[in-house]
Write a protein that holds these residues in place. Structure first.
Motif, PDB file in Angstrom:
ATOM      1  N   ALA A 126       2.192   3.019   1.998  1.00  0.00           N
ATOM      2  CA  ALA A 126       0.969   2.224   1.805  1.00  0.00           C
ATOM      3  C   ALA A 126       1.375   0.759   1.837  1.00  0.00           C
ATOM      4  CB  ALA A 126       0.300   2.550   0.478  1.00  0.00           C
ATOM      5  N   GLY A 127       0.493  -0.050   2.411  1.00  0.00           N
ATOM      6  CA  GLY A 127       0.714  -1.505   2.415  1.00  0.00           C
ATOM      7  C   GLY A 127       2.061  -1.917   2.987  1.00  0.00           C
ATOM      8  N   GLY A 128       2.510  -1.198   3.990  1.00  0.00           N
ATOM      9  CA  GLY A 128       3.765  -1.563   4.638  1.00  0.00           C
ATOM     10  C   GLY A 128       5.008  -1.032   3.935  1.00  0.00           C
ATOM     11  N   GLU A 129       4.804  -0.351   2.780  1.00  0.00           N
ATOM     12  CA  GLU A 129       5.951   0.185   2.054  1.00  0.00           C
ATOM     13  C   GLU A 129       6.055   1.700   2.310  1.00  0.00           C
ATOM     14  OE1 GLU A 129       8.044  -0.223  -2.290  1.00  0.00           O
ATOM     15  OE2 GLU A 129       5.920  -0.666  -2.094  1.00  0.00           O
ATOM     16  N   THR A 130       7.264   2.180   2.523  1.00  0.00           N
ATOM     17  CA  THR A 130       7.480   3.617   2.727  1.00  0.00           C
ATOM     18  C   THR A 130       7.946   4.242   1.417  1.00  0.00           C
ATOM     19  OG1 THR A 130       8.057   3.271   5.049  1.00  0.00           O
ATOM     20  CG2 THR A 130       8.774   5.340   4.045  1.00  0.00           C
ATOM     21  N   TYR A 131       7.163   5.214   0.928  1.00  0.00           N
ATOM     22  CA  TYR A 131       7.523   5.900  -0.313  1.00  0.00           C
ATOM     23  C   TYR A 131       8.395   7.123  -0.043  1.00  0.00           C
ATOM     24  CZ  TYR A 131       3.564   3.152  -2.068  1.00  0.00           C
ATOM     25  OH  TYR A 131       2.702   2.132  -2.384  1.00  0.00           O
ATOM     26  N   VAL A 132       8.059   7.816   1.039  1.00  0.00           N
ATOM     27  CA  VAL A 132       8.758   9.055   1.373  1.00  0.00           C
ATOM     28  C   VAL A 132       9.022   9.066   2.871  1.00  0.00           C
ATOM     29  CG1 VAL A 132       8.589  11.591   1.414  1.00  0.00           C
ATOM     30  CG2 VAL A 132       7.564  10.325  -0.478  1.00  0.00           C
ATOM     31  N   SER A 133      10.222   9.477   3.269  1.00  0.00           N
ATOM     32  CA  SER A 133      10.451   9.743   4.691  1.00  0.00           C
ATOM     33  C   SER A 133      10.995  11.161   4.817  1.00  0.00           C
ATOM     34  CB  SER A 133      11.393   8.712   5.319  1.00  0.00           C
ATOM     35  OG  SER A 133      12.614   8.671   4.636  1.00  0.00           O
TER      36      SER A 133
END
Ligand SMILES: CCCCCCCCCC(=O)SCCNC(=O)CCNC(=O)[C@H](O)C(C)(C)COP(=O)(O)OP(=O)(O)OC[C@H]1O[C@@H](n2cnc3c(N)ncnc32)[C@H](O)[C@@H]1OP(=O)(O)O
Length: 207
Positions: free
Chosen positions: A186-193
């Motif tokens: 969200a918002g350019g941030e990756t929480y999970v890949s």
């Protein structure tokens, strides 16, 4: 005024309206929690009566399992994007905004029923979203398959009640072996890949 919910289905009708209502019940049950303890028995009886009514509509299980092999039904009732399944959040990928590179995108906000660590999404739910979205990407790439291995990196806790972007992309195929990646952010941030190995079945899974 009603309480805010994480999922706001867009004017569903028919069985999708039924699923949306059931989803709202699940959300409200968890949000109300102990605050509805005094009315819990009465409300449970009313919900049980509705479940009994639905049970009377349901065909024999073997017949229903047979129907559910049809692709259109597996789409409608799957546990991630399925509008007919109250268990699905649902993740909206009806307009996947395909960037032209095979990436599929979906949007979802998850509420308290999906909580793992306080205020955040359960890691198994993230895995579910990833597995499914990579399956969608493989289907769109013409290489549908069964998940053989799923690897997830949890970079940051995934927040509840925030619109998340879920992406997936088929990367390569080697015979029946299919390699696919995905993200939740969200918002350019990756929480999970995530990275998944999928195996194309020798015979098609569905009619
Ligand atoms: C809206 C519609 C979109 C729907 C999207 C839905 C997405 C949902 C995806 C799922 O949830 S699928 C359900 C979870 N997965 C399973 O239940 C799979 C259970 N496992 C199996 O059924 C079989 O093990 C599998 C089909 C994956 C493979 O069996 P096969 O007999 O077809 O494969 P085989 O054993 O011949 O292996 C083929 C190749 O894959 C390799 N392989 C198989 N499993 C592997 C594994 N786990 N790790 C690494 N490599 C693996 C294997 O080494 C071999 O490599 P080589 O060709 O190089 O020799």
């Amino acid at each position: 005024m009603s309480q805010p919910t994480a999922t706001t289905p867009a004017q569903p009708a028919g069985t999708e309206a039924l699923a949306a209502a059931a989803r709202s019940v699940v959300d409200a049950v968890v949000r109300a929690g102990d605050h509805c303890a005094e009315r819990a028995a009465e409300l449970a009886a009313r919900l049980r009566a509705i479940a009994d009514e639905l049970d009377r509509c349901a065909p024999p299980l073997q017949d229903r399992l047979g129907e559910m092999r049809e692709f259109s039904r597996s789409v409608k009732y799957n546990p991630v994007t399925g509008p007919g399944n109250p268990f699905s959040p649902p993740l909206d990928c009806t307009d996947p905004d395909d960037a032209g590179d095979g990436t599929v995108r979906g949007a979802v906000a998850l509420g308290l029923p999906y909580q793992g660590p306080p205020g955040h999404v359960h890691g198994g739910i993230s895995a579910l979203l990833m597995d499914h979205m990579m399956g969608v990407a493989n289907g769109r790439a013409g290489v549908p398959g069964m998940t053989a291995r799923l690897t997830l990196d949890y970079h940051r806790p995934v927040p509840l009640y925030q619109e998340l972007t879920v992406t997936a992309r088929h990367r390569s195929s080697d015979g029946r072996k299919v390699l696919t990646t995905g993200t939740i952010g969200a918002g350019g941030e990756t929480y999970v890949s995530a990275e998944g190995l999928f195996i194309q079945p020798r015979t098609p899974l569905r009619e």
